[in-house]
Scaffold this motif. Sequence first.
Motif, PDB file in Angstrom:
ATOM      1  N   THR A 159       0.851  -1.199   0.000  1.00 19.38           N
ATOM      2  CA  THR A 159       0.000   0.000   0.000  1.00 19.38           C
ATOM      3  C   THR A 159       0.886   1.250   0.000  1.00 19.38           C
ATOM      4  OG1 THR A 159       0.002   0.132   2.402  1.00 19.38           O
ATOM      5  CG2 THR A 159      -1.729  -1.222   1.377  1.00 19.38           C
ATOM      6  N   LYS A 160       0.252   2.382  -0.223  1.00 21.93           N
ATOM      7  CA  LYS A 160       0.998   3.649  -0.215  1.00 21.93           C
ATOM      8  C   LYS A 160       1.683   3.859   1.133  1.00 21.93           C
ATOM      9  CE  LYS A 160      -0.720   7.511  -1.778  1.00 21.93           C
ATOM     10  NZ  LYS A 160      -1.709   8.581  -2.019  1.00 21.93           N
ATOM     11  N   ASP A 161       0.949   3.522   2.199  1.00 19.03           N
ATOM     12  CA  ASP A 161       1.516   3.718   3.539  1.00 19.03           C
ATOM     13  C   ASP A 161       2.753   2.822   3.732  1.00 19.03           C
ATOM     14  OD1 ASP A 161       1.500   4.600   6.283  1.00 19.03           O
ATOM     15  OD2 ASP A 161       0.938   2.528   6.737  1.00 19.03           O
ATOM     16  N   SER A 218      -3.319  -0.207 -11.561  1.00 23.80           N
ATOM     17  CA  SER A 218      -4.468   0.647 -11.222  1.00 23.80           C
ATOM     18  C   SER A 218      -3.932   2.015 -10.818  1.00 23.80           C
ATOM     19  CB  SER A 218      -5.232   0.042 -10.035  1.00 23.80           C
ATOM     20  OG  SER A 218      -4.365  -0.023  -8.913  1.00 23.80           O
ATOM     21  N   LEU A 219      -4.830   2.993 -10.768  1.00 29.64           N
ATOM     22  CA  LEU A 219      -4.418   4.329 -10.318  1.00 29.64           C
ATOM     23  C   LEU A 219      -4.443   4.311  -8.799  1.00 29.64           C
ATOM     24  CD1 LEU A 219      -3.703   7.279 -10.805  1.00 29.64           C
ATOM     25  CD2 LEU A 219      -6.115   7.778 -11.095  1.00 29.64           C
ATOM     26  N   SER A 220      -3.296   3.957  -8.212  1.00 33.86           N
ATOM     27  CA  SER A 220      -3.293   3.793  -6.756  1.00 33.86           C
ATOM     28  C   SER A 220      -2.590   4.950  -6.051  1.00 33.86           C
ATOM     29  CB  SER A 220      -2.655   2.446  -6.386  1.00 33.86           C
ATOM     30  OG  SER A 220      -1.451   2.268  -7.092  1.00 33.86           O
ATOM     31  N   LEU A 236       3.557   3.567 -14.576  1.00 32.57           N
ATOM     32  CA  LEU A 236       2.670   4.735 -14.763  1.00 32.57           C
ATOM     33  C   LEU A 236       1.597   4.544 -15.831  1.00 32.57           C
ATOM     34  CD1 LEU A 236       5.471   7.507 -14.615  1.00 32.57           C
ATOM     35  CD2 LEU A 236       4.120   6.594 -12.717  1.00 32.57           C
ATOM     36  N   GLU A 237       1.217   3.294 -16.100  1.00 33.36           N
ATOM     37  CA  GLU A 237       0.189   3.057 -17.122  1.00 33.36           C
ATOM     38  C   GLU A 237      -1.135   3.746 -16.778  1.00 33.36           C
ATOM     39  OE1 GLU A 237       2.359   0.870 -16.093  1.00 33.36           O
ATOM     40  OE2 GLU A 237       2.920  -0.552 -17.652  1.00 33.36           O
ATOM     41  N   ASP A 243      -3.484  13.143 -15.208  1.00 30.92           N
ATOM     42  CA  ASP A 243      -2.846  14.466 -15.347  1.00 30.92           C
ATOM     43  C   ASP A 243      -2.321  14.995 -14.015  1.00 30.92           C
ATOM     44  OD1 ASP A 243      -3.337  14.387 -18.001  1.00 30.92           O
ATOM     45  OD2 ASP A 243      -5.047  15.765 -17.972  1.00 30.92           O
ATOM     46  N   GLU A 244      -3.096  14.745 -12.959  1.00 35.27           N
ATOM     47  CA  GLU A 244      -2.647  15.206 -11.630  1.00 35.27           C
ATOM     48  C   GLU A 244      -1.330  14.533 -11.236  1.00 35.27           C
ATOM     49  OE1 GLU A 244      -5.098  15.061  -7.990  1.00 35.27           O
ATOM     50  OE2 GLU A 244      -6.768  15.376  -9.379  1.00 35.27           O
ATOM     51  N   GLY A 245      -1.253  13.242 -11.515  1.00 39.00           N
ATOM     52  CA  GLY A 245      -0.029  12.500 -11.209  1.00 39.00           C
ATOM     53  C   GLY A 245       1.146  13.036 -12.017  1.00 39.00           C
TER      54      GLY A 245
END
Length: 420
Positions: free
Chosen positions: A230-232, A256-258, A275-276, A280-282
């Motif tokens: 996970t991100k954490d 996925s956009l995680s 980065l598939e 735009d924010e990313g």
Amino acid sequence: MSKSLAIINCSQLVTLSGPNRPRIGAEMSELSIIANGGLIARDSVIEKIGTNDEIKALIDMNCTVIDAGRRVVLPGFVDAHTHPVFAGTRVDEFEERSRGISYQDIAARGGGIQSTVNKTRAASFDDLLNAGKRYASWFLRGGTTTVEAKSGYGLSLDDEVKLLRAIRKLDEQTPLRYVPTFLGAHSIPSEYRSRRNDYVSLVIDEMLPTVGREKLAEYCDVFCEEKVFTKDEAWRILSAARCHGLGLRMHADQLSLSGGAKLAAELGTVTADHLEHTDDEGIAALKSANVQPILLPGSVYALGSSRYPAARAMIDAGLAVILATDFNPGSSPTPSMAMALSLAVTHLKVTPAEAITAATINAAYSLNRGDRIGSLDKGKVADFVIHDCDDYREITYFFGIQHAWKVFSGGSEVYSANAS
Ligand code: NIG
Ligand code: FE
């Protein structure tokens, strides 16, 4: 007496000479080509680049001369994302995928990365080394002279150390240059599935201190994905890695956009890879933190997906984009940079010139080696390739063939095709 080597009669000497930093935006199209060019290397270093006439005038009797026969010369490819040390293959799963079973379903039932981990743990050091040498010869033959090499198929302290030591040995025993990356956070191994926190602690409290102390890696990578780390967890692991002196890379937004790209930006990683699914924010976040995107179209292709990353938007946003193979036994079983470039031009809509920049100088900077490799400049290491064509664009245009004709690492010929 020092040894010198002259390469003459090149239709294009594609130097990639330019500013001493990664190339962005329109700079990615500037290859600094010398038409009818040549170069001289002394010992392992480039001494002079110039026109054919300038180079010929400098040849003396101690110089070995190679006539390129009006072929193209490029810096050796720098493949900045590979997983090149593992045991066995996954041809059985590959066949299952041809019948419609997905990569994720195979992973969920204990196959995928875990099946390579099982084989890799069971393999001896010498078996791993021999498999690695076979792949090293494939990289070289394809015109790649440096690879970033991740561990990640051991997932225990001893097995991860075994993989990183194998990478070190491969660097010593083959002409390919390896930059080691610790990827203990590639997957939660099966014995930790019900206690993932313990595995994250093992990575942070035992693996990273050992890797740092024994200088087994230069970088640390994490596979950040909702069902993986996970991100954490990625944040905790990469923050700890930084404290052990490691540079940071991250598998981000692959399946996925995680939020991986945004996390990479927050952490200020050197690269964010895949980065598939990045939006735009990313992309804006990566730009604000100067993170280099590493795009891996081989894995999209080999997974039978059509979800290619938004390379055009990334270049237009001013990111110093990189292309790499992601060579691994599951999602991208190709060591061919030419294949990655062909896919990039066809599916990512990058131009041939942008693709070459992404595969050489930009990749070199992401490995902290932009001052030594990635372009043909006086004083840089003489890693270069004579490709069997007279226009560099053919390397991205004819696909499924072998382009490299002669490959040089540190001024020594390390591969030569038989074709004349
Ligand atoms: O970059 N995404 C995670 N790791 C690899 C796949 C590794 C494997 O399938 O063995 C990748 O695609
Ligand atoms: Fe990968």
